[in-house]
Structures are given as structure tokens and as C-alpha cells.
Scaffold this motif. Structure first.
Motif, PDB file in Angstrom:
ATOM      1  N   LYS A 182       0.822  -1.217   0.000  1.00 27.42           N
ATOM      2  CA  LYS A 182       0.000   0.000   0.000  1.00 27.42           C
ATOM      3  C   LYS A 182       0.857   1.268   0.000  1.00 27.42           C
ATOM      4  O   LYS A 182       0.335   2.377   0.184  1.00 27.42           O
ATOM      5  CB  LYS A 182      -0.923   0.008   1.223  1.00 27.42           C
ATOM      6  CG  LYS A 182      -1.893  -1.172   1.293  1.00 27.42           C
ATOM      7  CD  LYS A 182      -2.900  -1.125   0.168  1.00 27.42           C
ATOM      8  CE  LYS A 182      -4.033  -2.128   0.360  1.00 27.42           C
ATOM      9  NZ  LYS A 182      -3.595  -3.518   0.288  1.00 27.42           N
ATOM     10  N   ASP A 205      -0.149   5.030  -1.137  1.00 27.77           N
ATOM     11  CA  ASP A 205      -1.598   5.220  -1.140  1.00 27.77           C
ATOM     12  C   ASP A 205      -2.002   6.206  -0.037  1.00 27.77           C
ATOM     13  O   ASP A 205      -1.212   6.548   0.848  1.00 27.77           O
ATOM     14  CB  ASP A 205      -2.322   3.892  -0.933  1.00 27.77           C
ATOM     15  CG  ASP A 205      -2.331   3.027  -2.187  1.00 27.77           C
ATOM     16  OD1 ASP A 205      -1.987   3.545  -3.267  1.00 27.77           O
ATOM     17  OD2 ASP A 205      -2.674   1.835  -2.081  1.00 27.77           O
ATOM     18  N   ASP A 259      -6.844   3.803  -2.583  1.00 31.77           N
ATOM     19  CA  ASP A 259      -5.924   3.611  -3.703  1.00 31.77           C
ATOM     20  C   ASP A 259      -5.672   4.954  -4.384  1.00 31.77           C
ATOM     21  O   ASP A 259      -6.611   5.626  -4.821  1.00 31.77           O
ATOM     22  CB  ASP A 259      -6.517   2.609  -4.693  1.00 31.77           C
ATOM     23  CG  ASP A 259      -5.544   2.218  -5.780  1.00 31.77           C
ATOM     24  OD1 ASP A 259      -5.273   3.075  -6.651  1.00 31.77           O
ATOM     25  OD2 ASP A 259      -5.064   1.075  -5.776  1.00 31.77           O
TER      26      ASP A 259
END
Length: 463
Positions: A360, A363, A444
Motif C-alpha cells: 500500500k 496510497d 488507492d
């Protein structure tokens, strides 16, 4: 009607949903020793000579005196079997029957071979086979039968693990009678590449590029052509030899064992991820809300599911042998706190560690709150955020980076960020007894949709 900020509009289409995994969950499987391996999705666990599921419990696998590994589907197994001549063999279970895999040449005492792993696709078994009384690493497939790998010298060598499709094998090689050297076979017709010193490879990422195990008696992550990355001993774990036993498919989550020097010392299960660092698995589990059995310690983490969210291993109440298995279910993203309480009269700060994981990195994250609990929660883009919709939820949604400092921002290169809640001394005494929950959503940065949600952490306001 309350006006929504542009960012809050992401959540405008939310709806009530069934309860999500608001906290880590620990399941204890009684008896039969520690858990050994787990299927790709974390649903089927290998314990002793049994498979185990949460709904069905223990299911004995007939005809084996020990299981060692399970495929991604939770059907095919590698283990130990005795052939018709009473020799111990590596075995392959196809879901219905065992195949004894034999040896390179003859036997050593009553032993022909030992299995150590099965590929995730279920097609390849690897381990140690005897050539007389010299140990050879082997791989086995149904078309090829048992095939000895080539060593780097004249010493013994063993295969411990295999990647998803059976194309890369890891283990150790003593080369010319030296100590074990971490070895990787990327071409199964050639000698191995030595990727470290004084250790072994115990796990391989799905793509065959990241290797986990031990170098110089210390848990280490290895890659071909690069120095080993040593994993430090976690806080609270006794100094001693450490090792990594498994990693997730992406090569980002690593589990194993550390400490436990001496015959009656209790070792500890360990966990490593770049954003979390090296931590005792028990500390991580309790920090994420799981409850450990009274008097038991998490002594070894043997395996982790492909997504990194299910860890299995052994619990022990008396060193040095695990007596029960544990199955630890982790939330999609981690939220840890340093304190549960803030005094309204004295003031204080609760620091929150936002740990979403390396996948991630870059993000967005958004820490939100609720004063009315975590279930049923709110679902956005198919992801359940374990916070109930109420006025406090809407306040934190529409007022980023105010009451909760750094509640909204970008995750760093490891998928990590920090947030905090500070109340000044002399805060409103009428709030005493109030408890609020916080969790965060990961957004996202390309698709601008919610991709994950963390566990909750409570904040208790005391006089």
C-alpha cells in the motif's frame, strides 16, 4: 443536511454491512502439537497427522506418521510414510492415497527419504533422499519420479522449500563437508547458488526471488547477488539463535522463531514486515486485539498464508515443546496504539501507528472514528470499515487533520504513517467514561477507491 467535503464524498454511498474483522482473532486447536503449514487462503491447517478447519476440526489423514506441508488448495500433502519393506519414505498424498517416493540409491538404516515441502500447485515435493548414507536434496513430480538435485561440492545437501510452481528450490548445502550454507536451485539441472553463509533457506516467495531462513544463526531475508538482510531480535524476546520459517506469496511478511537459548528456555514466535519491523507475534496479536490463552506462550510461527493474514504455529505451556496449535487471523491493515486512556484533568496523547503494508506504499489513508461501536460497520467500495455511522464518524470524516492529527495523508515507502489524538489538561469533565473507536481506510491513490480497512483501537476518556 450536513455538507460533505470532496474527500468525504467517497463515503457518501456507504451502507450498513455485516461485521468486519475489527480485531485480530486467535483460535486454539487443542492437542496434537503445533501447527505446521496452512493452505493458500488460510482455511486448512496441518497439525500432526491431521488437517484442521475451523468448521470441521481435526480430520486424520490415514497412512502417515507425520505431515509436513499442504498445497494451495488444501488437498494434496507431503509427509512421511512407511513402505511395504518397513522403510521410511517421503510421501505424496493426492487427496485419496499415498505414494512412497523412494530414495536416490538404497537406504541409510531404515530411511530412504524425508519430505520437507510441497509446491503450492501441488505438483512437486522436495526434501532429503539417501544415496547410501549420503544425504541428497531431491525433487519429485509424478512424471519424473524422484530426482536428485546436484550439489555444489561433495558434501551432503537438503531441499527445504519450493516455490509456487516447483521451478525454484531452497535448502542448504555443506559443499565439501563444511557447515550448512544457504542454497537455492533456480535451475534444477545445475548446482545451487549459495546465497549466504552458515545457515539455510526455509521459504521462497511465489515468484522465486525472495528467500527466508537463517544466516550466521540469525533470521535473515536473502536474495541472489545481495547481502542478507538480518532481522533483529524483537523487544522482549531473549537473545539467541533465530530463524524465519515462512513468508507470504509476495515476500513481504515473514514468520519464524527467536530466543529460547538453553534446553528449558521458552522461544518466541516472531513476525516481520517492513512497516511493522521485527516484533514478537504475541505482542502483535495482543496489540491488534487478540486474546491469548492464560499461561500459554506463542513459541513458534511455522507458516503464513499467501496473503499474509493467517499465521499458524505452536502454543506451549511448558518449555520446550508446543502442546497446542494456534491459528491467528490478522486484519487487512494494522492500527496500533501506545495507550488506551487519556485523562481529561491531566491531558495526554494517544499515538496511533498506521501500518498498511508495503503493497500500500504511496496510497492515501484516512483515520476515522465512531462513538457507537464497530459492528455492523460501514461498507465502502466493498470494504467494511469497522466503525458505526454516527455524528463522531461524520465529524472525523469532514474534519481531516484537526482533532486527529495527521488523520489523512500518504503512506510512506513501507506503507506506514503516524496519527495522534491530544487532549489538553482541564478538558470537559462531563466526557469521563466515554469510549470511542478509531480505524482507518486505505484509499488507492490511482483508482481513488477504498482498498482496505484496519482493525479498531479504542480511546477511553477518564477523569
Amino acid at each position: 443536511m450536513q455538507k460533505l467535503t470532496p474527500l468525504a464524498a467517497l463515503f457518501a454511498g456507504s451502507m450498513l454491512a455485516p461485521a468486519a474483522l475489527a480485531q485480530a482473532e486467535l483460535v486454539q486447536a487443542l492437542g496434537n502439537g503445533g501447527a505446521i503449514d496452512v493452505s493458500l487462503d488460510g482455511s486448512v491447517v496441518v497439525i500432526g497427522t491431521n488437517t484442521w478447519t475451523e468448521s470441521g476440526g481435526f480430520v486424520p489423514v490415514a497412512g502417515t506418521n507425520g505431515l509436513v506441508a499442504i498445497d494451495a488448495a488444501g488437498v494434496r500433502l507431503a509427509g512421511q510414510v512407511v513402505d511395504g519393506l518397513a522403510f521410511n519414505n517421503a510421501g505424496y498424498w493426492d487427496g485419496a492415497t499415498w505414494t512412497a517416493l523412494g530414495s536416490v540409491s538404497g537406504n541409510c538404516d531404515a530411511n530412504k527419504s524425508s519430505a520437507y515441502d510441497i509446491s503450492a500447485d501441488g505438483g512437486t515435493v522436495v526434501g532429503l533422499a539417501w544415496d547410501g548414507c549420503t544425504a541428497r536434496a531431491f525433487y519429485w513430480t509424478q512424471p519424473s519420479g524422484l530426482v536428485a538435485l546436484t550439489g555444489a561440492g561433495s558434501g551432503s545437501y537438503r531441499a527445504n522449500c519450493v516455490d509456487f510452481f516447483g521451478s525454484t528450490v531452497g535448502g542448504w548445502d555443506r559443499i565439501n563437508g563444511s557447515s550448512n550454507q544457504p542454497a537455492v536451485w533456480t535451475d534444477l539441472s545445475m548446482p545451487p547458488t549459495i546465497v549466504g553463509a552458515d545457515g539455510e533457506v526455509r521459504a521462497i516467495s511465489a515468484d522465486g526471488t525472495v528467500f527466508a531462513g537463517q544466516e550466521s544463526f540469525q533470521a535473515a531475508i536473502m536474495r541472489i547477488g545481495q547481502p542478507a538482510e538480518y532481522i533483529p531480535t524483537p523487544a522482549g524476546v531473549a537473545a539467541g539463535s533465530s530463524i524465519l520459517y515462512d513468508c507470504d506469496a509476495a515476500g513481504q511478511v515473514f514468520v519464524g522463531q527467536g530466543g529460547g537459548a538453553g534446553p528449558f528456555a521458552a522461544p518466541a514466535a516472531i513476525y516481520y514486515r517492513a512497516d511493522v519491523g521485527s516484533i514478537a507475534l504475541a505482542d502483535l496479536a495482543e496489540g491488534l486485539g487478540a486474546t491469548l490463552p492464560v499461561g500459554a506462550t506463542m513459541s513458534v510461527a511455522s507458516a503464513v498464508s499467501a496473503d499474509g493474514l493467517t499465521v499458524v504455529g505452536g502454543l506451549q505451556t511448558f518449555a520446550p515443546f508446543p502442546s497446542d496449535a494456534f491459528i491467528l487471523r490478522l486484519p487487512d491493515a494494522f492500527l496500533l496504539r501506545d495507550t488506551a486512556d487519556i485523562s481529561l484533568s491531566l491531558g495526554g496523547t494517544q499515538n496511533l501507528d498506521v501500518l498498511a503494508g508495503p503493497d500500500k506504499a504511496g496510497d492515501l489513508y484516512y483515520v476515522l472514528g465512531s462513538a457507537s461501536g464497530s459492528a455492523p460497520g460501514v461498507v465502502v467500495d466493498g470494504i467494511n470499515i469497522p466503525l458505526n455511522l454516527d455524528s463522531y464518524f461524520l465529524f472525523t470524516l469532514n474534519n481531516a487533520n484537526t482533532l486527529i492529527a495527521n488523520s489523512f495523508g500518504f503512506l510512506d515507502a513501507t506503507g506506514k504513517a503516524s496519527a495522534s489524538i491530544t487532549l489538553p489538561a482541564g478538558s470537559d469533565a462531563s466526557l469521563a467514561g466515554l469510549s470511542v473507536d478509531h480505524a482507518y481506510a486505505v484509499i488507492d491513490s490511482t483508482l481513488f477507491g477504498v482498498s482496505a480497512a484496519s482493525n479498531t483501537q479504542s480511546l477511553n476518556l477518564i477523569p
